[in-house]
Design a protein around this motif. Structure first.
Motif, PDB file in Angstrom:
ATOM      1  N   ALA A 101       0.545  -1.266   0.340  1.00 53.63           N
ATOM      2  CA  ALA A 101       0.193   0.018  -0.473  1.00 53.63           C
ATOM      3  C   ALA A 101       0.653   1.349   0.157  1.00 53.63           C
ATOM      4  O   ALA A 101       0.681   1.991  -1.151  1.00 53.63           O
ATOM      5  N   ILE A 102       1.915   1.113   0.465  1.00 50.12           N
ATOM      6  CA  ILE A 102       2.806   2.578   1.156  1.00 50.12           C
ATOM      7  C   ILE A 102       3.501   2.434  -0.597  1.00 50.12           C
ATOM      8  O   ILE A 102       3.621   4.007  -0.949  1.00 50.12           O
ATOM      9  N   PHE A 103       3.980   1.644  -0.642  1.00 47.29           N
ATOM     10  CA  PHE A 103       4.577   1.513  -2.477  1.00 47.29           C
ATOM     11  C   PHE A 103       3.850   2.078  -3.587  1.00 47.29           C
ATOM     12  O   PHE A 103       3.947   3.794  -4.135  1.00 47.29           O
ATOM     13  N   GLN A 104       2.123   1.839  -3.470  1.00 49.71           N
ATOM     14  CA  GLN A 104       1.021   2.672  -4.389  1.00 49.71           C
ATOM     15  C   GLN A 104       0.979   3.857  -3.373  1.00 49.71           C
ATOM     16  O   GLN A 104       0.445   4.458  -4.632  1.00 49.71           O
ATOM     17  N   TYR A 105       1.238   4.436  -2.221  1.00 55.66           N
ATOM     18  CA  TYR A 105       0.692   5.331  -1.591  1.00 55.66           C
ATOM     19  C   TYR A 105       2.021   6.825  -2.100  1.00 55.66           C
ATOM     20  O   TYR A 105       1.936   7.761  -2.479  1.00 55.66           O
ATOM     21  N   PHE A 106       3.034   5.877  -2.681  1.00 54.54           N
ATOM     22  CA  PHE A 106       4.500   6.813  -3.369  1.00 54.54           C
ATOM     23  C   PHE A 106       3.855   8.007  -3.951  1.00 54.54           C
ATOM     24  O   PHE A 106       4.855   9.125  -4.341  1.00 54.54           O
ATOM     25  N   LEU A 107       3.133   7.276  -5.368  1.00 49.22           N
ATOM     26  CA  LEU A 107       2.739   8.275  -6.608  1.00 49.22           C
ATOM     27  C   LEU A 107       1.811   9.537  -5.862  1.00 49.22           C
ATOM     28  O   LEU A 107       2.501  10.816  -6.491  1.00 49.22           O
ATOM     29  N   ILE A 108       1.554   9.374  -4.509  1.00 46.37           N
ATOM     30  CA  ILE A 108       0.381  10.829  -3.871  1.00 46.37           C
ATOM     31  C   ILE A 108       2.005  11.301  -3.260  1.00 46.37           C
ATOM     32  O   ILE A 108       2.147  12.652  -3.148  1.00 46.37           O
ATOM     33  N   VAL A 109       2.169  10.445  -2.398  1.00 51.83           N
ATOM     34  CA  VAL A 109       4.330  11.428  -1.320  1.00 51.83           C
ATOM     35  C   VAL A 109       4.433  12.186  -2.888  1.00 51.83           C
ATOM     36  O   VAL A 109       4.658  13.197  -2.531  1.00 51.83           O
ATOM     37  N   PHE A 110       5.002  11.970  -3.918  1.00 50.88           N
ATOM     38  CA  PHE A 110       5.232  12.201  -5.258  1.00 50.88           C
ATOM     39  C   PHE A 110       4.975  13.633  -5.135  1.00 50.88           C
ATOM     40  O   PHE A 110       5.736  14.241  -5.402  1.00 50.88           O
ATOM     41  N   ALA A 111       3.827  13.512  -5.494  1.00 48.18           N
ATOM     42  CA  ALA A 111       2.724  14.573  -5.706  1.00 48.18           C
ATOM     43  C   ALA A 111       3.525  15.878  -4.926  1.00 48.18           C
ATOM     44  O   ALA A 111       3.123  16.436  -4.573  1.00 48.18           O
ATOM     45  N   HIS A 112       2.854  15.707  -3.393  1.00 52.23           N
ATOM     46  CA  HIS A 112       3.946  16.268  -2.137  1.00 52.23           C
ATOM     47  C   HIS A 112       4.770  16.696  -2.397  1.00 52.23           C
ATOM     48  O   HIS A 112       4.712  17.964  -1.551  1.00 52.23           O
ATOM     49  N   ILE A 113       6.189  15.993  -2.240  1.00 52.12           N
ATOM     50  CA  ILE A 113       6.861  16.808  -2.633  1.00 52.12           C
ATOM     51  C   ILE A 113       7.339  18.095  -3.582  1.00 52.12           C
ATOM     52  O   ILE A 113       7.578  18.888  -2.999  1.00 52.12           O
ATOM     53  N   ILE A 114       6.695  17.500  -4.442  1.00 50.77           N
ATOM     54  CA  ILE A 114       6.622  18.829  -5.589  1.00 50.77           C
ATOM     55  C   ILE A 114       5.924  19.701  -5.632  1.00 50.77           C
ATOM     56  O   ILE A 114       6.253  20.799  -5.559  1.00 50.77           O
ATOM     57  N   PHE A 115       4.035  19.753  -5.019  1.00 50.78           N
ATOM     58  CA  PHE A 115       3.584  20.675  -4.811  1.00 50.78           C
ATOM     59  C   PHE A 115       3.134  20.739  -3.747  1.00 50.78           C
ATOM     60  O   PHE A 115       2.016  22.300  -3.151  1.00 50.78           O
ATOM     61  N   GLY A 116       4.054  19.972  -2.416  1.00 53.03           N
ATOM     62  CA  GLY A 116       3.070  20.854  -0.735  1.00 53.03           C
ATOM     63  C   GLY A 116       4.345  21.834  -0.472  1.00 53.03           C
ATOM     64  O   GLY A 116       3.464  22.319   0.478  1.00 53.03           O
ATOM     65  N   SER A 117       4.645  22.037  -1.266  1.00 57.89           N
ATOM     66  CA  SER A 117       5.403  23.907  -0.175  1.00 57.89           C
ATOM     67  C   SER A 117       5.486  24.764  -1.827  1.00 57.89           C
ATOM     68  O   SER A 117       6.082  25.819  -1.301  1.00 57.89           O
ATOM     69  N   THR A 118       4.584  24.756  -2.580  1.00 53.21           N
ATOM     70  CA  THR A 118       4.349  26.007  -3.872  1.00 53.21           C
ATOM     71  C   THR A 118       4.618  27.366  -2.953  1.00 53.21           C
ATOM     72  O   THR A 118       4.571  28.392  -3.712  1.00 53.21           O
ATOM     73  N   LEU A 119       2.568  26.997  -2.429  1.00 57.72           N
ATOM     74  CA  LEU A 119       2.294  28.356  -1.878  1.00 57.72           C
ATOM     75  C   LEU A 119       3.157  29.111  -1.252  1.00 57.72           C
ATOM     76  O   LEU A 119       2.749  29.918  -0.934  1.00 57.72           O
ATOM     77  N   PHE A 120       3.540  27.758  -0.035  1.00 58.25           N
ATOM     78  CA  PHE A 120       4.373  28.417   1.430  1.00 58.25           C
ATOM     79  C   PHE A 120       5.619  29.181   0.507  1.00 58.25           C
ATOM     80  O   PHE A 120       5.947  29.971   1.021  1.00 58.25           O
ATOM     81  N   LYS A 121       6.324  28.788  -0.765  1.00 56.93           N
ATOM     82  CA  LYS A 121       7.472  29.155  -0.840  1.00 56.93           C
ATOM     83  C   LYS A 121       6.751  31.010  -1.713  1.00 56.93           C
ATOM     84  O   LYS A 121       7.817  31.232  -1.847  1.00 56.93           O
ATOM     85  N   ASN A 122       6.211  30.473  -2.559  1.00 55.45           N
ATOM     86  CA  ASN A 122       5.720  32.119  -3.393  1.00 55.45           C
ATOM     87  C   ASN A 122       5.202  33.041  -1.957  1.00 55.45           C
ATOM     88  O   ASN A 122       5.377  34.017  -2.021  1.00 55.45           O
ATOM     89  N   PHE A 123       4.737  32.472  -0.994  1.00 53.39           N
ATOM     90  CA  PHE A 123       3.976  33.382  -0.148  1.00 53.39           C
ATOM     91  C   PHE A 123       4.945  33.560   0.897  1.00 53.39           C
ATOM     92  O   PHE A 123       5.521  35.060   1.003  1.00 53.39           O
ATOM     93  N   CYS A 124       6.043  32.814   1.427  1.00 49.35           N
ATOM     94  CA  CYS A 124       7.607  33.725   1.936  1.00 49.35           C
ATOM     95  C   CYS A 124       8.258  34.422   0.633  1.00 49.35           C
ATOM     96  O   CYS A 124       8.914  35.742   1.273  1.00 49.35           O
ATOM     97  N   ASN A 125       7.732  34.567  -0.028  1.00 52.24           N
ATOM     98  CA  ASN A 125       8.860  35.386  -1.359  1.00 52.24           C
ATOM     99  C   ASN A 125       7.737  36.011  -1.779  1.00 52.24           C
ATOM    100  O   ASN A 125       8.382  37.490  -1.470  1.00 52.24           O
ATOM    101  N   ALA A 126       7.160  36.759  -3.138  1.00 48.98           N
ATOM    102  CA  ALA A 126       6.823  37.282  -3.902  1.00 48.98           C
ATOM    103  C   ALA A 126       5.507  37.744  -3.233  1.00 48.98           C
ATOM    104  O   ALA A 126       5.346  38.796  -3.637  1.00 48.98           O
TER     105      ALA A 126
END
Lengths: 266, 209
Positions: free
Chosen positions: A51-76
Motif C-alpha cells: 500500500a505504501i508503494f502505491q501511496y508513493f505516487l501521492i507522496v511524490f505529488a506532495h513533494i513537488i506541490f506541497g510547498s509551492t504556495l508556501f515558497k511563493n508566500f514567503c517570497n513574492a
C-alpha cells in the motif's frame, strides 16, 4: 512546465509497469486504472508495504506541490500584497495554478502507463468504460492531492514545512493502516450497516475497485462484495472537501500577518 | 504628501520590535534609516507598507489612516532584504504578473526597467537561477517600475558589485522628486551619505532623529 513534474510521474509509471503489469499477458485500460488505484492487493492485514508503494505516487505529488504556495508566500507575496488589498485573490490564483499542475501530473502518470502498455502490446481493445474510469481516476486523485497539498502549504505558512509533512503523511498512513486493519470487515455484511466507516476514511475514496457505480458498463468491473459507496459519492465527498478547504484557506491566509515572526530578519 | 507615524508599536513574541515611534516623512526628501541588525528598520518599513498589523498607534497618509489592510490607499513600491520574487518565473514574467494586478504598466515599460537595472529583458532564465546581485537588481526594479509615489528600499545595494551599486544609486537619485517619498535603510554609510537628505537612527525599536 518544470521537468521534475514530468520525470517523476513517468518514472513512477515505469516502476509500476515493471512490478504490476509486465507479467500480465493482456490488460484493459480499466483494469490498469483499478490496479493503479490501490488495486493490486485486497484489504488484508500485512499488506502495508504494498500500500505504501502505491501511496508513493501521492507522496511524490506532495513533494513537488506541497510547498509551492508556501515558497511563493514567503517570497513574492509581499510584493503582491502592496499592490492589492485582497490576499484571498492571491490564494485563489495560486490554488488554481496548483490544481491545474496536479491534474497534469496525474494525466502524465496515467498516459505514460497506458503508453507503456500499448508499446508492449498488452492493450488490445478500448471500451467506453475506459474513458469513464480515466475521468474518475484523474478527478478523485487530483482532488485528494489538491486538498492535502493545500493543507501542507497552510500548515507550512502557519508553523513549519517539516511539521506539515509529518502531520499530513502521518495521518494518511494511519488512514491507510486503518483501511488495511479493518479490511476484513468490509467483506462482510457489517459494511451494509456501517458504510460510514468507509466514507469517513479519505484513503478509501481513492481505492476505486471497492466502489460501485450506477452505470452498468462500469459496474461490471467493480466486483467488490457488498460495496455500498458509489464512485459519484466519493467524487461529491472530495469535491465538497475541496470547496471547504478553499474557503478555509482564503480566511486563514487573509488573517496572516505578512512576513511575521518566523520570516523575521530584523 | 506626508506619512505620519503616531505612537506606533509592534510586539513579536512578547518583544517590542517597534516602540512608540512617532515621525513624519514628507515628499521631496530621501530619508535614511540606520541602525544595527535587529534594531527594527525593516519592521518599520513593513509597518508603513501595511504588510504587518501594528499593535498600537496609527500610520496616516495625508491625515488619513493608511495601515489597515481593508483601507489601502497608498501607491507604494517596496523592496525587502532577502525577499525574492517568484522563483519559477523569469524577470519579465515576474514584473508582468505583479503589474497585472492593477494593469498599470505596458510591456515596453517593464522591459525598459529591466534593462535600466542592468539586466537583459530577453533573459528567459527563472528567478531562482539568478545570482544574488541579479536578484537584487530585479527586486529593485520591481519596487520602482510602476512609478509609485512612495518607495521603501531595504538595503538596496546589498550583494551588488561596484557597477551595480552605482547603477542603483544613480536611479535612486533620479527618482527623487517633489511628489515622492523615498525611505532607505542601509548598513552602508556611503549609501546613506550620498543618497539621503535626512537620517533617522533606530535602536531597539525606538526612533531618534
Amino acid at each position: 512546465m518544470n521537468k521534475k513534474n514530468i520525470i517523476i510521474p513517468v518514472s513512477y509509471s515505469i516502476f509500476f509497469f515493471m512490478i504490476y503489469i509486465l507479467t500480465s499477458k493482456e490488460i484493459s485500460v480499466t483494469e490498469l486504472i483499478l490496479r493503479l488505484s490501490f488495486g493490486t492487493f485486497s484489504n488484508y492485514k500485512g499488506r502495508l508495504g504494498e500500500a505504501i508503494f502505491q501511496y508513493f505516487l501521492i507522496v511524490f505529488a506532495h513533494i513537488i506541490f506541497g510547498s509551492t504556495l508556501f515558497k511563493n508566500f514567503c517570497n513574492a507575496t509581499a510584493y503582491f500584497y502592496v499592490r492589492t488589498v485582497n490576499l484571498k485573490r492571491w490564494f485563489l490564483g495560486e490554488a488554481l495554478t496548483l490544481l491545474i499542475d496536479i491534474i497534469k501530473f496525474y494525466f502524465i502518470n496515467l498516459f505514460a502507463l497506458i503508453g507503456l502498455c500499448l508499446f508492449s502490446g498488452k492493450i488490445h481493445k478500448f471500451e467506453f468504460s475506459d474513458i469513464l474510469f480515466i475521468l474518475y481516476f484523474i478527478a478523485l486523485y487530483s482532488m485528494f492531492t489538491f486538498i492535502t497539498c493545500i493543507i501542507l502549504n497552510i500548515i507550512s505558512i502557519y508553523a513549519d514545512s517539516g511539521i506539515a509533512f509529518m502531520v499530513v503523511e502521518g495521518l494518511n498512513t494511519i488512514f491507510m493502516g486503518f483501511y488495511l486493519i479493518t479490511g476484513d470487515i468490509f467483506t462482510t455484511e457489517y459494511l451494509m450497516d456501517h458504510s460510514y466507516i468507509f466514507k469517513l476514511n479519505p484513503i478509501c475514496h481513492l481505492i476505486i475497485h471497492i466502489h460501485k457505480s450506477n452505470l452498468s458498463i462500469m459496474n461490471k468491473y467493480l466486483t467488490y462484495p457488498l460495496s455500498q459507496t458509489s464512485l459519484s459519492t466519493s467524487f461529491i465527498f472530495l469535491l465538497l472537501c475541496t470547496i471547504f478547504i478553499l474557503i478555509a484557506g482564503c480566511f486563514m491566509i487573509d488573517k496572516m500577518d505578512l512576513i511575521g515572526d518566523k520570516m523575521e530578519g530584523e | 504628501m506626508v506619512i505620519s507615524l503616531k505612537n506606533v508599536s509592534k510586539n513579536i513574541k512578547r518583544k517590542k520590535v517597534l516602540d512608540n515611534i512617532s515621525a513624519e516623512f514628507e515628499s521631496g526628501i530621501i530619508y535614511g534609516l540606520v541602525g544595527r541588525n535587529g534594531s527594527g528598520k525593516t519592521m518599520l518599513l513593513r509597518a508603513i507598507s501595511g504588510l504587518i498589523q501594528i499593535d498600537e498607534g496609527e500610520i496616516l497618509l495625508d491625515g488619513e489612516t493608511s495601515n489597515s489592510r481593508k483601507n489601502k490607499t497608498m501607491d507604494l513600491g517596496i523592496m525587502i532584504e532577502n525577499m525574492g520574487l517568484y522563483p519559477e518565473l523569469n524577470a519579465y514574467d515576474n514584473l508582468n504578473y505583479l503589474t497585472g494586478l492593477n494593469k498599470k504598466v505596458s510591456k515596453e515599460t517593464i522591459n525598459k526597467y529591466i534593462e535600466m537595472v542592468g539586466l537583459d529583458s530577453k533573459d528567459k532564465r527563472p528567478f531562482r537561477k539568478y545570482s544574488l546581485g541579479m536578484k537584487q537588481r530585479l527586486v529593485f526594479a520591481q519596487a520602482i517600475f510602476e512609478n509609485p509615489s512612495i518607495i521603501l528600499l531595504d538595503e538596496p545595494t546589498n550583494s551588488l558589485d561596484e557597477n551595480g551599486v552605482n547603477t542603483i544609486r544613480n536611479i535612486i537619485m533620479k527618482l527623487k522628486s517633489k511628489d515622492r517619498i523615498i525611505i532607505i535603510t542601509s548598513h552602508n554609510k556611503e549609501d546613506i551619505n550620498i543618497l539621503t537628505d535626512k537620517i533617522y537612527t533606530i535602536s531597539d525599536g525606538r526612533l531618534e532623529k
